[in-house]
Design an enzyme around this catalytic site. Structure first.
Site, PDB file in Angstrom:
ATOM      1  N   ASP A  92       0.852  -1.195   0.000  1.00 42.33           N
ATOM      2  CA  ASP A  92       0.000   0.000   0.000  1.00 42.33           C
ATOM      3  C   ASP A  92       0.884   1.240   0.000  1.00 42.33           C
ATOM      4  OD1 ASP A  92       0.670  -0.586   2.843  1.00 42.33           O
ATOM      5  OD2 ASP A  92      -0.551   1.189   3.252  1.00 42.33           O
ATOM      6  N   GLU A 156      -0.138  -0.462   5.831  1.00 46.77           N
ATOM      7  CA  GLU A 156       0.887   0.126   6.706  1.00 46.77           C
ATOM      8  C   GLU A 156       0.783   1.633   6.751  1.00 46.77           C
ATOM      9  OE1 GLU A 156       4.602   1.893   8.038  1.00 46.77           O
ATOM     10  OE2 GLU A 156       3.731   2.077   6.044  1.00 46.77           O
TER      11      GLU A 156
END
Length: 451
Positions: A92, A156
């Protein structure tokens, strides 16, 4: 780089690495599904899963984590009796911010001036590619000498803790003798660095309400309490006159005693405008690696264009607090909430909502894995000695892993050196750093297996 078969293999694999990174960067995998389609993140997760399967990983799975995102897991068996190493990265990315300020499209990997530009190129899709390069180089030169677990996180950057919660509920899944976190970076290009401390983090939304609705500033201004003005007062209370973060009850933390950060170099790295002073006190390393730092991440208020002469009834902000090593993020969150409530003026109503939280981290640098990495870095970066540095950012999973597996050794390396400009426009990765760190990781796995 001195010639050796592993390094030669990585060099040969670099065109493939660039093509794969371009494929991965093309996914708009921002784990904020109010801004970006969930399908983009799911597509990136499937890409990683397919890559692991192609490399012979077993038990490859898309893990549905409690925050609504997916992490990708795979297991590559090594020789019988070998140690187990967990390789971590995240697929991500941060939002691209204002895409018009990018020199090239943020989700299109573009080579310019010897660097590869694109959102996530360094943080941390490049980390996924780094792990794959290291494993491929070993497979081509005698095989991978350890059992490998691979985990690629899907949230994250949001700090919502999905993978941490999943790991706590499945404690055997990520158990390993050593963990290599591929989400840090060298102190500067060409200087091999392991990150030994991380600040923790907490993120809060704060809302101030004063009126039932907006009022005409000419008719009511001067007596009617302005929610935006109240919020500005609250936010200003988080900084002392010199810019030092001040949260009531939260200490400043100890001084940094590792690698020094020259102030002139920091100004260049941070691209501070001429004549603008740095904030805070103590050394630069103290301020960014060892002390708390509050940042206003966003404010909901009327834009200048189209604004009306109104007293605002409500205002909202997003606040990020970096928590120094040695402090507890949960306690820091409580102190931050209490501070915001205590500093809200005029009896205005204030409410807070916690968005994310992660504990700070400190590594044990006396462990054998650190010597194995130092020896590997010396080959990948001839003439340079591995350095220890801190990082002001947070990787909440580190403390989860150290709590679940207290005997595991944790090392943090990665591609996010200052020129990478992670989280900003025009993020980029140095292909030379990708190549050298892939060699270093491959040699580390070999060194570690031999100890």
């Amino acid at each position: 780089m001195s010639s050796n078969p592993v390094a030669e293999t990585v060099t040969e694999l670099m065109p493939r690495a660039k093509a794969e990174l371009a494929e991965l960067v093309a996914f708009k995998s921002v784990a904020d599904f109010d801004q970006f389609p969930r399908s983009e993140s799911e597509g990136a997760a499937r890409w990683v899963a397919d890559a692991l399967s192609a490399e012979g990983f077993e038990d490859v799975a898309l893990l549905d984590t409690p925050d609504g995102t997916q992490s990708v897991y795979g297991y590559l068996p090594g020789p019988e009796g070998a140690r187990t190493v967990l390789l971590y990265a995240h697929y991500d990315v941060q939002p691209p911010l204002d895409e018009t300020r990018w020199s090239t499209p943020p989700f299109e990997l573009t080579e310019r001036d010897g660097r590869w530009y694109g959102r996530g190129a360094a943080d941390c899709k490049g980390g996924v590619i780094m792990h794959l390069l290291a494993l491929r180089a070993l497979k081509a030169n005698g095989g991978v000498p350890v059992h490998v677990k691979f985990i690629a996180e899907g949230s994250e950057e949001m700090g919502t803790g999905g993978l941490q919660q999943y790991a706590e509920a499945h404690p055997e899944l990520l158990k390993a003798d050593t963990v290599v976190i591929g989400d840090a970076g060298n102190f500067r290009v060409g200087l091999p660095t392991v990150t030994t401390t991380l600040r923790g983090m907490t993120t809060l939304r704060v809302r101030v309400d004063t009126l039932q609705g907006n009022l005409h500033s000419g008719q009511f201004g001067g007596a009617a309490p302005d929610a935006l003005a109240a919020l500005i007062r609250v936010l200003d209370s988080l900084r002392a006159e010199d810019g030092t973060t001040t949260v009531d009850g939260l200490g400043q933390g100890p001084s940094w005693d590792g690698l020094a950060y020259d102030e002139k170099q920091f100004r260049e790295d941070a691209k501070v405008l001429d004549g603008v002073g740095l904030i805070g006190s103590g050394s630069v390393a103290d301020r960014i690696w060892a002390r708390p730092s509050a940042t206003v991440l966003g404010i909901d208020c009327p834009p200048v264009v189209g604004a009306t002469p109104s007293v605002q009834a409500s205002a909202r902000a997003l606040i990020g607090l970096r928590v120094p090593p040695g402090a507890d993020a949960a306690e820091a969150t409580e102190l931050l909430v209490a501070h915001l409530e205590a500093h809200t003026p005029w009896g205005a109503r204030v409410s807070t909502e916690q968005i994310g939280q992660g504990q700070p981290f400190r590594a044990d640098t006396s462990s054998p894995a650190y010597q194995a990495m130092a020896d590997a870095m010396a080959v990948a970066y001839p003439g340079e000695e591995m350095q220890y540095a801190g990082q002001g950012g947070s990787i909440p999973l580190c403390n989860t892993l150290s709590s679940l597996y207290p005997d595991a050794e944790i090392l943090l390396i990665g591609l996010s050196e200052p020129e990478a400009q992670i989280h900003a426009v025009n993020e980029s990765v140095s292909p030379q750093e990708l190549e050298r760190l892939s060699v270093a990781e491959a040699l580390f796995l070999r060194n570690y297996a031999a100890r």
